[in-house]
Enzyme design. Structure first.
Site, PDB file in Angstrom:
ATOM      1  N   ARG A 176     -36.384  29.760   7.743  1.00  0.00           N
ATOM      2  CA  ARG A 176     -37.226  30.819   7.824  1.00  0.00           C
ATOM      3  C   ARG A 176     -36.805  32.115   7.810  1.00  0.00           C
ATOM      4  O   ARG A 176     -35.421  32.833   8.094  1.00  0.00           O
ATOM      5  CB  ARG A 176     -38.153  30.971   9.143  1.00  0.00           C
ATOM      6  CG  ARG A 176     -36.905  30.662  10.254  1.00  0.00           C
ATOM      7  CD  ARG A 176     -37.294  32.370  11.359  1.00  0.00           C
ATOM      8  NE  ARG A 176     -36.707  32.102  12.289  1.00  0.00           N
ATOM      9  CZ  ARG A 176     -34.630  33.005  12.436  1.00  0.00           C
ATOM     10  NH1 ARG A 176     -34.455  33.171  10.783  1.00  0.00           N
ATOM     11  NH2 ARG A 176     -34.245  33.063  13.121  1.00  0.00           N
ATOM     12  N   HIS A 232     -36.373  41.818  18.339  1.00  0.00           N
ATOM     13  CA  HIS A 232     -35.788  41.782  20.173  1.00  0.00           C
ATOM     14  C   HIS A 232     -37.173  41.779  20.634  1.00  0.00           C
ATOM     15  O   HIS A 232     -37.334  42.703  21.441  1.00  0.00           O
ATOM     16  CB  HIS A 232     -34.842  42.430  21.025  1.00  0.00           C
ATOM     17  CG  HIS A 232     -33.651  42.072  20.141  1.00  0.00           C
ATOM     18  ND1 HIS A 232     -32.479  41.147  20.260  1.00  0.00           N
ATOM     19  CD2 HIS A 232     -33.118  42.050  18.442  1.00  0.00           C
ATOM     20  CE1 HIS A 232     -31.458  41.008  20.280  1.00  0.00           C
ATOM     21  NE2 HIS A 232     -31.860  42.073  18.267  1.00  0.00           N
ATOM     22  N   GLY A 239     -26.426  28.137   9.385  1.00  0.00           N
ATOM     23  CA  GLY A 239     -25.419  28.802   9.529  1.00  0.00           C
ATOM     24  C   GLY A 239     -25.902  30.303   9.127  1.00  0.00           C
ATOM     25  O   GLY A 239     -24.864  31.273   9.473  1.00  0.00           O
ATOM     26  N   GLY A 250     -28.075  32.374   9.443  1.00  0.00           N
ATOM     27  CA  GLY A 250     -29.646  32.718  10.003  1.00  0.00           C
ATOM     28  C   GLY A 250     -30.850  32.880   9.384  1.00  0.00           C
ATOM     29  O   GLY A 250     -31.925  33.253   9.729  1.00  0.00           O
ATOM     30  N   SER A 253     -31.856  26.767   9.868  1.00  0.00           N
ATOM     31  CA  SER A 253     -31.612  25.195   9.766  1.00  0.00           C
ATOM     32  C   SER A 253     -31.135  24.448  10.439  1.00  0.00           C
ATOM     33  O   SER A 253     -32.260  23.353  10.301  1.00  0.00           O
ATOM     34  CB  SER A 253     -30.634  24.955   8.733  1.00  0.00           C
ATOM     35  OG  SER A 253     -28.845  25.187  10.134  1.00  0.00           O
ATOM     36  N   ASP A 257     -38.393  30.317  16.136  1.00  0.00           N
ATOM     37  CA  ASP A 257     -37.505  29.623  14.573  1.00  0.00           C
ATOM     38  C   ASP A 257     -38.506  28.799  13.775  1.00  0.00           C
ATOM     39  O   ASP A 257     -38.361  28.475  12.851  1.00  0.00           O
ATOM     40  CB  ASP A 257     -36.233  29.236  15.349  1.00  0.00           C
ATOM     41  CG  ASP A 257     -35.529  30.589  14.984  1.00  0.00           C
ATOM     42  OD1 ASP A 257     -35.710  31.670  14.611  1.00  0.00           O
ATOM     43  OD2 ASP A 257     -34.811  29.981  16.014  1.00  0.00           O
TER      44      ASP A 257
END
Ligand code: ADP
Ligand code: MG
Length: 379
Positions: free
Chosen positions: A26, A33, A122, A124, A127, A172
């Site tokens: 994604r 934030h 890794g 972002g 995964s 996520d």
């Protein structure tokens, strides 16, 4: 990819899998934030996935393999210890197995397992959530259970928060679970509530991953969290989502300069998410792009989670032809920039941006082109 994982499973375990699943990575589209402030966020599920295949075993052994590590690891079904070192990737499926009973689902005992992926780790792109959801779906299918998407999402998040030990928000897993091709996933983090919003099929995503990371990123995250909570307290609300931009402006004299800027970013960013939903429904990608770039400027000037590297990429991209907008994606303090473009923005243009970056910073960013893709499913 489906045939690839079936062949791999055959090669590794010497038989065919009983179940094959996939779940996508994604992109945080907009809503920076906002999650821990009770706000809203839009994410894009992408057309790159983690694939999982499983078949039952009757001897109670769990045999894990991923092309990530390239080795088979056998664990008895009563192993609940976190794995360290080479086999630590197994914590993701293991965490899912541990989380299933928390949601009244049964974990399978013995099985053979394979994971493979065309989703970089890794980078972002989450995964980790993708492997959690693909695993959760596979384990449930193996035991003839069919949880709804929300339960699957919660199982994945529980595994990551409590077993892997990463305090990620709902974005996520929510996007990996609820994603739909040619749509974005809208999440109201307070429920959480999930919805999808249509996105033109002409929309293309480009990720420029700088591989930079602020040395103090954990401390900076904690500081931002603290500043947001401090601002909420002064404003007399439990979370910043309950304050309006006008209330934040009115409270300026009572807030420290930093707390004011953080709160202003959060409430305005939540407003931008709402505006983005409205213009997406009208199919107005130009207006969407403007909101993306405004989000970045707010990170840069108010939230203080951008860096010169990310700003450079956004400056270049947001003024390039056929780019609707660009912003840092994810937590910030390094990492990646996302650009929303039309189909006419191609690899030549992307390479030119990367070359300019390399000239200034001495290292090339990775470039990834993506479209939207469907959420977690049996394959
Ligand atoms: P991100 O979620 O941004 O990709 P994370 O550090 O949260 O980064 O998760 C990456 C980890 O997820 C990897 O180090 C690995 O342990 C696990 N992982 C992801 N994809 C796979 C895969 N195909 N096979 C095995 N493990 C994977
Ligand atoms: Mg992750």
């Amino acid at each position: 990819m489906k045939q690839k994982i079936i062949d791999l499973f055959q090669h590794v375990h010497g038989r065919a899998p009983a179940v094959v699943t996939r779940s996508p990575g994604r992109i945080e589209f907009i809503g920076n934030h906002t999650d821990y402030n009770g706000g809203t966020v839009l994410g894009a599920s992408i057309d790159r996935d983690v694939w999982v295949a499983v078949a039952p075993r009757t001897d109670g052994q769990r045999v894990f393999y991923s092309d990530f590590s390239g080795e088979k690891t056998t664990l008895a079904s009563d192993v609940t210890a976190r794995q360290e070192g080479e086999t630590s990737w197994i914590n993701y499926p293991l965490g899912v197995l541990m989380a299933l009973p928390v949601f009244n689902l049964k974990a399978p005992q013995g099985f053979d397992y394979v994971a493979t992926s065309d989703l970089p780790t890794g980078a972002g792109l989450s995964s980790s959530a993708a492997i959690e959801l693909a695993s959760g779906l596979a384990f449930c299918a193996l035991t003839d259970q069919h949880p709804d998407r929300e339960t699957l999402v919660k199982v994945g998040k529980h595994a990551e928060n409590h077993f892997v030990g990463v305090p990620c928000g709902i974005l996520d897993q929510g996007v990996s679970g609820f994603g739909e091709k040619d749509h974005l996933v809208f999440i109201d983090c307070r429920g959480p509530h999930f919805d999808t919003v249509p996105l033109s099929e002409a929309a293309n995503f480009w990720i420029f991953n700088t591989h930079t990371k602020h040395a103090l990123v954990d401390g900076l995250y904690a500081a931002r969290h603290r500043e947001c909570m401090e601002a909420a307290k002064t404003l007399g609300v439990s979370l910043l989502v309950e304050a309006t931009p006008e209330q934040v402006e009115a409270a300026k004299p009572m807030l420290s300069s930093d707390a004011f800027k953080r709160a202003k970013h959060v409430v305005e960013e939540i407003a931008r998410v709402g505006q983005a939903v409205a213009v997406l429904k009208q199919g107005d990608l130009v207006a969407v792009g403007r909101l993306l770039t405004a989000s970045h400027r707010s990170s840069q000037h108010l939230f203080g989670n951008s860096t010169p590297e990310l700003d450079f990429l956004v400056d270049r991209l947001s003024t390039a032809p056929n780019v609707y907008g660009a912003r840092l994606t994810g937590g910030g303090f390094g990492g990646a920039v996302m650009a929303l473009t039309g189909p006419a923005f191609g690899i030549v243009q992307a390479e030119a941006v990367a070359a300019a970056y390399a000239e200034k910073f001495g290292a090339r960013p990775d470039i990834l082109r993506m479209r939207t893709g469907d959420g977690a499913a049996l394959a």
